[in-house]
Write an enzyme that holds these catalytic residues in place. Structure first.
Site, short mmCIF file in Angstrom:
data_model
loop_
_atom_site.label_atom_id
_atom_site.label_comp_id
_atom_site.label_asym_id
_atom_site.label_seq_id
_atom_site.Cartn_x
_atom_site.Cartn_y
_atom_site.Cartn_z
CG PHE A 1 34.56 37.52 41.28
CD1 PHE A 1 34.79 37.56 39.92
CD2 PHE A 1 35.09 36.48 42.01
CE1 PHE A 1 35.54 36.59 39.29
CE2 PHE A 1 35.84 35.49 41.40
CZ PHE A 1 36.07 35.53 40.03
CE LYS B 1 43.94 43.13 36.66
NZ LYS B 1 43.58 44.42 36.02
CD GLU C 1 39.00 46.09 30.08
OE1 GLU C 1 39.41 47.17 30.55
OE2 GLU C 1 39.62 45.01 30.21
CG HIS D 1 43.78 40.10 38.95
ND1 HIS D 1 43.61 41.32 39.58
CD2 HIS D 1 42.52 39.74 38.52
CE1 HIS D 1 42.34 41.68 39.53
NE2 HIS D 1 41.67 40.73 38.89
CG HIS E 1 39.81 44.46 34.87
ND1 HIS E 1 40.32 44.72 36.12
CD2 HIS E 1 39.16 43.25 34.98
CE1 HIS E 1 40.01 43.73 36.96
NE2 HIS E 1 39.30 42.83 36.28
CB CYS F 1 39.12 42.64 40.74
SG CYS F 1 39.35 40.91 41.18
#
Length: 411
Positions: free
Chosen positions: A399, A334, A313, A339, A302, A162
């Site tokens: 990830f 998002k 975050e 996403h 994010h 991502c």
């Protein structure tokens, strides 16, 4: 000597609209791109999650038939957004050897791969399409763009989950600084609204299961958040040196002031709960931009709407901004788009650029009760950023512990 890098073109096809402009308008209006999936395979596979944020305009409505047939959906989205961005930049007359492509995806041609596997099992090897490999390879999107523009300086592909397309933007910045091109087409794409990823993400408890209310499912920072909403689409930016842009009379949206990439080296799916390396990515991006923390006036976070990710975050941002963090308006877009995995960073970079260009921070929808453990100044309706100098960052984490941050400055 450091060159000034600017954004001269934007393009996107997203769950909110078929263009960057349409997507921005829908974002400001507080719309959601998440809807119940109307596919037979949802019931066929008894999927635990029955919704996603699919692209609002289907590729077959835009592309020529031969392009549609020879490209995986991920490359279809990429080509559509890149053509829009290139046209928006004025389709500059540039020697192809001075045009580069930095593109990205998190997964690549998944539909092509799994369809080919089904064909092999059910009909045998003679029925597998000869274009299968060129359609499924992760670099297919970048290659399609480089041939369509055309671009002959380079066509590079970033694959870092991502964080992919924010990393592509950071790399484009470095490539322009190094003089490898005068213009770089940068962005990312993803098209994996498919039963296998939905089942897999649901199995790891990453997806929201609000099947009864898809539009309200993505809830960054909300106390009731329960996972992200899978989205699809692509976003593309045209980047060039300011000198080159001014010489050809291009319009300039904003300056790409810097970018940075770090790694958690912590866990394959979970973020470092303390946000140590993510914080370093923010710090490094600001250092490249020659900016101080108190100059940051906006953050596109994010913020996937997962219970652990949003807090990690926040801790990363707190490490960097400290007492100044409550003064920074934060948007978590998002909530509206879902996403887009490998495409999400580029889309959020465009939203950040437009926020600076229009002096308006976009809203975060679905926030009804903010988690007290994340006391950010979350923008819940379009907010005026003011007339003074603006500096914004766009965060992406993926990830594998990939962290990427891009910094933009108003012009």
């Amino acid at each position: 000597m450091t060159k000034k890098i600017v954004v001269t073109g934007i393009g996107a096809t997203t769950p909110l609209g078929g263009t960057a402009t349409e997507s921005w308008k829908a974002l400001l209006a507080g719309e959601s791109g998440a809807k119940t999936l109307e596919h037979d395979w949802v019931a066929e596979h008894s999927l635990p999650v029955t919704f996603a944020a699919q692209a609002k305009v289907r590729p077959e409505e835009v592309l020529e038939r031969i392009e549609y047939k020879r490209l995986d959906p991920s490359s279809q989205f990429a080509l559509i957004s890149a053509r829009e961005a290139w046209a928006d930049a004025g389709a500059p007359d540039v020697d192809p050897v001075r045009i580069g492509v930095d593109y990205s995806t998190g997964i690549g041609g998944l539909w092509t791969l799994l369809d080919a596997w089904d064909t092999l099992r059910e009909k045998g090897p003679r029925r597998v399409l000869p274009m299968t490999i060129p359609m499924l390879m992760p670099n297919a999107a970048g290659a399609a763009i480089s041939m369509a523009i055309p671009s002959r300086a380079f066509a590079r592909t970033d694959v870092s989950a991502c964080a992919s397309s924010t990393e592509a933007i950071a790399n484009a910045y470095a490539h322009l600084q190094a003089g490898l091109a005068d213009v770089v087409i940068a962005g990312g794409t993803e098209a994996v609204v498919h039963p296998l990823p939905i089942a897999a993400f649901a199995s790891m408890q990453a997806l929201s299961k609000r099947n009864d209310d898809p539009a309200a499912a993505s809830r960054p920072y909300d106390i009731s958040r329960d996972g992200f909403v899978l989205g699809e689409g692509a976003a593309t930016l045209v980047l060039e040196t300011e000198e080159h842009a001014l010489a050809r009379g291009a319009k300039i949206y904003a300056e790409l002031a810097g970018g940075a990439v770090t790694s958690d080296s912590f866990h394959i799916t979970a973020p470092d709960p303390e946000g140590t390396a993510a914080a370093r990515a923010v710090r490094d991006a600001l250092e490249v931009a020659g900016a101080t923390t108190d100059q940051v006036t906006h953050i596109n976070a994010h913020a996937t709407s997962t219970p652990v990710g949003d807090i990690a975050e926040y801790k990363a941002l707190l490490r960097i901004f400290g007492d100044h963090l409550p003064n920074i308006p934060v948007s978590a877009t998002k909530a509206a788009t879902g996403h887009l995995l490998g495409g999400t960073g580029a889309l959020e970079a465009i939203f950040t650029v437009l926020a600076l260009h229009h002096r308006t921070a976009p809203p975060t929808i679905n926030l009804t009760e903010q988690d007290p453990a994340i006391p950010l100044d979350v923008v819940t309706s379009p907010r005026d950023l003011g007339s003074g100098p603006q500096l914004a960052i766009s965060n992406s984490f993926g990830f594998g512990g990939h962290n990427a941050v891009a910094a933009f400055r108003s012009v």
